[in-house]
Motif scaffolding. Structure first.
Motif, short mmCIF file in Angstrom:
data_model
loop_
_atom_site.label_atom_id
_atom_site.label_comp_id
_atom_site.label_asym_id
_atom_site.label_seq_id
_atom_site.Cartn_x
_atom_site.Cartn_y
_atom_site.Cartn_z
N TYR A 45 -4.74 4.84 11.30
CA TYR A 45 -3.87 5.52 10.35
C TYR A 45 -2.74 6.24 11.08
O TYR A 45 -2.92 6.71 12.20
N TYR A 46 -1.60 6.28 10.41
CA TYR A 46 -0.36 6.76 11.02
C TYR A 46 0.29 7.84 10.16
O TYR A 46 0.05 7.94 8.96
N LEU A 104 5.44 20.89 7.90
CA LEU A 104 4.98 19.54 7.62
C LEU A 104 5.60 18.52 8.56
O LEU A 104 6.82 18.48 8.76
N ALA A 105 4.75 17.68 9.15
CA ALA A 105 5.20 16.60 10.03
C ALA A 105 5.72 15.44 9.17
O ALA A 105 5.28 15.25 8.04
N ASP A 106 6.65 14.66 9.74
CA ASP A 106 7.31 13.59 8.98
C ASP A 106 7.79 12.52 9.97
O ASP A 106 8.55 12.82 10.89
N SER A 107 7.35 11.28 9.78
CA SER A 107 7.64 10.21 10.75
C SER A 107 9.10 9.78 10.83
O SER A 107 9.48 9.11 11.78
N MET A 162 0.85 -1.18 0.00
CA MET A 162 0.00 0.00 0.00
C MET A 162 0.89 1.25 0.00
O MET A 162 2.09 1.17 0.12
N SER A 163 0.23 2.38 -0.08
CA SER A 163 0.97 3.64 -0.07
C SER A 163 0.16 4.68 0.70
O SER A 163 -0.90 4.38 1.24
N ASP A 164 0.66 5.91 0.69
CA ASP A 164 -0.04 6.98 1.39
C ASP A 164 -1.45 7.15 0.83
O ASP A 164 -1.71 6.88 -0.34
N ILE A 165 -2.33 7.63 1.67
CA ILE A 165 -3.69 7.93 1.27
C ILE A 165 -3.66 9.12 0.32
O ILE A 165 -3.05 10.15 0.63
N SER A 166 -4.28 8.98 -0.82
CA SER A 166 -4.38 10.08 -1.78
C SER A 166 -5.52 10.98 -1.33
O SER A 166 -6.66 10.54 -1.21
N ILE A 167 -5.19 12.24 -1.08
CA ILE A 167 -6.17 13.17 -0.52
C ILE A 167 -6.53 14.25 -1.53
O ILE A 167 -5.65 14.84 -2.17
N THR A 168 -7.82 14.52 -1.67
CA THR A 168 -8.32 15.62 -2.48
C THR A 168 -8.47 16.80 -1.54
O THR A 168 -9.37 16.82 -0.69
N ALA A 169 -7.61 17.79 -1.69
CA ALA A 169 -7.55 18.92 -0.76
C ALA A 169 -8.88 19.65 -0.62
O ALA A 169 -9.23 20.10 0.48
N THR A 170 -9.62 19.76 -1.69
CA THR A 170 -10.89 20.49 -1.63
C THR A 170 -11.97 19.75 -0.86
O THR A 170 -13.03 20.32 -0.57
N CYS A 209 -0.67 7.29 6.27
CA CYS A 209 -0.60 5.92 5.76
C CYS A 209 -1.32 4.97 6.72
O CYS A 209 -1.46 5.26 7.90
N PRO A 210 -1.76 3.82 6.21
CA PRO A 210 -2.36 2.81 7.09
C PRO A 210 -1.26 2.17 7.94
O PRO A 210 -0.07 2.23 7.60
N VAL A 211 -1.64 1.55 9.02
CA VAL A 211 -0.69 0.94 9.94
C VAL A 211 0.25 -0.04 9.23
O VAL A 211 1.42 -0.14 9.56
N ALA A 212 -0.24 -0.73 8.22
CA ALA A 212 0.56 -1.72 7.50
C ALA A 212 1.76 -1.09 6.79
O ALA A 212 2.72 -1.79 6.47
#
Length: 136
Positions: free
Chosen positions: A92-93, A45-48, A1-9, A102-105
């Protein structure tokens, strides 16, 4: 999997979400996780997997976008429609992509595990930030 794709609007705080307002310290897009820089008081921006410890602990999610010096609204807790497709019941993390979700996985080696919240539906994340302070 990958990061959640977010629609900003499509990023919208729900009823009961706790929101604060401040100033962007970099270009921020709605739906990105941010932390408040102690030196400037601005949001970055936060970054793990950041080398900066403060960057690994998000304050909340940006509800609007803005460039450096512009006003931003940040949801600190509660329900937020994040403009992406979630799996209900999944945690989500914070991602190793600055501002990402991203999801926990997908939390991997070298990242600091920071729980952002639990999906209560396929569109709503109930924000409840919990930073472990521990690198995987």
């Amino acid at each position: 999997m990958s990061d959640i794709s977010i629609t900003a609007t499509s990023v919208v705080a729900g009823a009961g979400a706790r929101v604060e307002h401040g100033t962007a310290g970099t270009t921020i897009t709605a739906g990105q996780w941010v932390y408040k820089d102690a030196a400037t008081g601005r949001y970055l921006l936060a970054d793990s997997n950041s080398a900066t410890a403060a960057a690994r602990v998000p304050r909340g999610i940006a509800l609007n976008g803005g460039a450096n010096g512009q006003p931003v609204a940040i949801a600190l807790s509660g329900p937020v429609t994040i403009g992406g497709t979630l799996t209900a019941g999944v945690g989500y993390y914070l991602s190793d992509t600055p501002g990402g979700t991203c999801p926990v996985a997908d939390v991997g080696s070298g990242e600091y595990a920071t729980f952002l919240g639990m999906a209560t539906s396929t569109t709503v994340l109930n924000i409840d930030i919990q930073a472990s302070g521990v690198a995987l």
